[in-house]
Write a protein that holds these residues in place. Structure first.
Motif, short mmCIF file in Angstrom:
data_model
loop_
_atom_site.label_atom_id
_atom_site.label_comp_id
_atom_site.label_asym_id
_atom_site.label_seq_id
_atom_site.Cartn_x
_atom_site.Cartn_y
_atom_site.Cartn_z
N VAL A 117 11.72 6.65 0.38
CA VAL A 117 12.47 7.70 -0.33
C VAL A 117 13.22 7.12 -1.52
O VAL A 117 13.22 7.69 -2.62
N ALA A 118 13.85 5.98 -1.33
CA ALA A 118 14.57 5.33 -2.43
C ALA A 118 13.61 4.98 -3.56
O ALA A 118 13.95 5.14 -4.75
N MET A 119 12.43 4.52 -3.22
CA MET A 119 11.43 4.18 -4.23
C MET A 119 11.02 5.41 -5.04
O MET A 119 10.96 5.38 -6.28
N ALA A 120 10.72 6.50 -4.35
CA ALA A 120 10.30 7.72 -5.04
C ALA A 120 11.43 8.29 -5.89
O ALA A 120 11.22 8.73 -7.03
N ASP A 121 12.65 8.30 -5.36
CA ASP A 121 13.79 8.83 -6.11
C ASP A 121 14.08 7.99 -7.35
O ASP A 121 14.40 8.52 -8.42
N ARG A 122 13.95 6.69 -7.21
CA ARG A 122 14.27 5.79 -8.33
C ARG A 122 13.27 5.92 -9.47
O ARG A 122 13.65 5.82 -10.65
N ASN A 123 12.01 6.18 -9.13
CA ASN A 123 10.96 6.17 -10.15
C ASN A 123 10.40 7.54 -10.50
O ASN A 123 9.62 7.66 -11.44
N GLY A 124 10.78 8.55 -9.73
CA GLY A 124 10.23 9.88 -9.98
C GLY A 124 8.76 10.00 -9.63
O GLY A 124 8.07 10.91 -10.11
N THR A 125 8.26 9.09 -8.81
CA THR A 125 6.85 9.12 -8.41
C THR A 125 6.64 10.12 -7.28
O THR A 125 7.55 10.42 -6.51
N ASP A 126 5.42 10.60 -7.17
CA ASP A 126 5.11 11.67 -6.22
C ASP A 126 4.48 11.18 -4.92
O ASP A 126 4.41 11.93 -3.95
N VAL A 127 3.96 9.96 -4.92
CA VAL A 127 3.35 9.39 -3.72
C VAL A 127 3.85 7.96 -3.57
O VAL A 127 3.92 7.22 -4.55
N VAL A 128 4.21 7.60 -2.33
CA VAL A 128 4.64 6.22 -2.06
C VAL A 128 3.81 5.67 -0.91
O VAL A 128 3.72 6.28 0.17
N LEU A 129 3.22 4.50 -1.15
CA LEU A 129 2.47 3.79 -0.12
C LEU A 129 3.37 2.72 0.47
O LEU A 129 3.98 1.94 -0.27
N GLY A 130 3.45 2.68 1.80
CA GLY A 130 4.18 1.63 2.48
C GLY A 130 3.21 0.64 3.10
O GLY A 130 2.14 1.04 3.60
N LYS A 131 3.56 -0.61 3.10
CA LYS A 131 2.70 -1.65 3.66
C LYS A 131 2.29 -1.31 5.09
O LYS A 131 3.11 -0.80 5.87
N LEU B 181 -6.59 11.42 -2.30
CA LEU B 181 -7.10 11.12 -3.63
C LEU B 181 -6.68 12.21 -4.62
O LEU B 181 -6.29 11.91 -5.76
N GLU B 182 -6.72 13.45 -4.20
CA GLU B 182 -6.27 14.54 -5.08
C GLU B 182 -4.80 14.37 -5.42
O GLU B 182 -4.38 14.59 -6.57
N ALA B 183 -4.00 13.97 -4.44
CA ALA B 183 -2.58 13.74 -4.70
C ALA B 183 -2.38 12.60 -5.71
O ALA B 183 -1.54 12.69 -6.61
N TYR B 184 -3.15 11.53 -5.56
CA TYR B 184 -3.08 10.43 -6.53
C TYR B 184 -3.36 10.94 -7.95
O TYR B 184 -2.66 10.61 -8.91
N VAL B 185 -4.43 11.73 -8.07
CA VAL B 185 -4.86 12.21 -9.39
C VAL B 185 -3.81 13.13 -10.01
O VAL B 185 -3.50 13.03 -11.19
N ARG B 186 -3.26 14.02 -9.21
CA ARG B 186 -2.32 15.01 -9.72
C ARG B 186 -0.90 14.47 -9.86
O ARG B 186 -0.06 15.09 -10.51
N SER B 187 -0.61 13.33 -9.28
CA SER B 187 0.76 12.84 -9.19
C SER B 187 1.32 12.36 -10.52
O SER B 187 0.57 11.98 -11.44
N ASN B 188 2.64 12.34 -10.58
CA ASN B 188 3.36 11.72 -11.69
C ASN B 188 3.64 10.26 -11.32
O ASN B 188 4.77 9.81 -11.27
N GLY B 189 2.58 9.52 -11.01
CA GLY B 189 2.72 8.12 -10.65
C GLY B 189 2.80 7.88 -9.15
O GLY B 189 3.20 8.77 -8.38
N VAL B 190 2.43 6.67 -8.77
CA VAL B 190 2.42 6.23 -7.37
C VAL B 190 3.22 4.95 -7.27
O VAL B 190 3.18 4.10 -8.17
N SER B 191 3.98 4.79 -6.18
CA SER B 191 4.73 3.57 -5.93
C SER B 191 4.19 2.86 -4.70
O SER B 191 3.61 3.51 -3.81
N ILE B 192 4.40 1.55 -4.64
CA ILE B 192 3.93 0.75 -3.50
C ILE B 192 5.08 -0.11 -2.98
O ILE B 192 5.69 -0.87 -3.73
#
Length: 416
Positions: A119-133, A196-207
């Motif tokens: 959540v902190a990662m998404a809030d900080r960057n405004g990204t729509d999808v976050v992948l956790g290890k 994959l659709e979420a990746y394509v439509r997203s405003n960026g992805v965080s890892i």
């Protein structure tokens, strides 16, 4: 279908709705739910929507018991079995109130800090999808995309296309804006299409790569959907993913880059050593199921992005050459090592798998060409770097004679 909401009063806008679809999930469900309760994000910032998909093993009763005592606001839905994971996830998504949703399988569990970090990662960057290890328990887990933490990335700057499970943090606003739901006609691979659709439509992805957020568990009872189901489902899954890629990307480099995933991860395993053991009818059926996909999406651009043994298998599938495919698979099964043949002035490497240079077989030499680095008998074989071609022996002799002549004319002793 009936819904039961008990426990603490529901928060109005939680940070995360954890959606859990559960079918015959005992005893795996117990550590799964405990891991949500243990989140450092805090119980007041989380809600659970759990969907009991017609279980008969006590899963429904345990969910009701958990909801009655947990500090995490929990809503439980009991419904008849839907036949796959898509239905329960869609029910959960329709009921979700969180800013984000996390789809958690009932046999997996979270690291304690997972939701807080994501959540902190998404809030900080405004990204729509976050992948956790991810770490596997009794099974493998994707690794190539978790080399380092990335605040922001996309499909073409990382390897995220190789992890398409739904167990990720999604911004709910993105999903609702595009009315994204899981395809209930797919019984495997539905999460790949959705993600994959979420990746394509997203405003960026965080890892998040510096902390294990998710532990994926191999079930001993074989009831996990990826451990069961007919091979026809895999072709349906490949079709759905390839068609989705084609809908978003016209023919060209980007489409070819993304097509690697369904070709290698979904289609190629249907033509491995198990294909050799299958009945003749099954072998032929698989080749026929693959034909429409290779006709539409198997291109030179996809081929050159693959290692030689993968490329050859898919070429034989595309050509309907069961005979050559069988020879190739038996060569691999015997653990034979292809000779590395270098051709041309730059020494372009080719791997001499069966029928290399055999005009009668009709396999183009380019199918054997090394186009991405690969290992052969413990030796790394790489593509020659582009640049000036190495001069021939005759040209090197001429240059040396000219240097000697210039040195003599200038009164300098010639160097041999």
């Amino acid at each position: 279908m009936n819904e039961n909401e008990t426990g603490m009063a529901a928060v109005e806008i939680p940070d995360v709705t954890v959606i859990i679809g559960a079918y015959e999930a005992m005893p795996y469900l117990i550590p799964c739910l405990k891991s949500v309760e243990a989140q450092t994000l805090g119980a007041d910032r989380i809600e659970i929507v759990a969907v009991n998909d017609g279980s008969t093993d006590g899963t429904g009763e345990y969910l009701d018991e958990f909801a009655a005592r947990s500090k995490v606001s929990t809503r439980v839905v009991h419904q008849e079995n839907s036949g796959g994971p898509s239905g329960p996830r869609n029910v959960g998504l329709d009921m979700a109130r969180g800013r984000y949703v996390f789809f958690l399988d009932a046999d997996d569990y979270l690291g304690d800090e997972a939701l807080e970090r994501m959540v902190a990662m998404a809030d900080r960057n405004g990204t729509d999808v976050v992948l956790g290890k991810i770490e596997g328990i009794g099974r493998g887990a994707p690794k190539s995309m978790f080399g380092r933490t990335l605040e922001r990335t996309d499909l073409f700057s990382s390897n995220i296309k190789f992890t398409l499970s739904a167990e990720k943090l999604f911004r709910r606003e993105l999903l609702e804006k595009h009315r994204m739901r899981f395809d209930q006609q797919l019984y495997t691979g539905e999460d790949a299409r959705f993600t994959l659709e979420a990746y394509v439509r997203s405003n960026g992805v965080s890892i998040v790569a510096d902390y294990v957020c998710l532990y994926i568990v191999r079930r001993d009872d074989g009831k996990h959907i990826t451990q069961s189901g007919s091979y026809a489902m895999r072709f349906d899954s490949a079709t759905a993913l390839m068609d989705l890629i084609a809908d978003f990307f016209p023919p060209g480099e980007q489409r070819d880059e993304l097509m690697i995933r369904p070709f290698v991860i979904t289609l190629l395993p249907q033509f491995d050593h198990r294909w050799l053991k299958a009945k003749t009818g099954t072998r032929q059926d698989k080749l026929e199921l693959a034909q429409p996909l290779t006709d539409k999406y198997w291109t030179p651009g996809v081929a050159r992005r693959l290692k030689v043994p993968e490329r050859l298998r898919l070429h034989y599938v595309a050509e309907g050459r069961a005979d050559l495919l069988e020879e190739h698979l038996r060569f691999l099964q015997a653990k034979e090592v292809p000779e590395v043949v270098r051709k041309g002035r730059e020494g372009k490497p080719y791997l001499a798998y069966p029928h290399f240079g055999d005009k009668e077989a009709g396999v183009p030499d380019e199918m054997y060409a090394v186009t991405v680095p690969e290992w052969v008998d413990g030796v790394r074989v790489s593509v020659p770097k582009a640049g000036k071609p190495k001069p021939s022996f005759a040209r090197r002799v001429v240059r040396k004679l000219r240097r000697m002549a210039r040195g003599t004319a200038a009164g300098r002793p010639a160097r041999s």
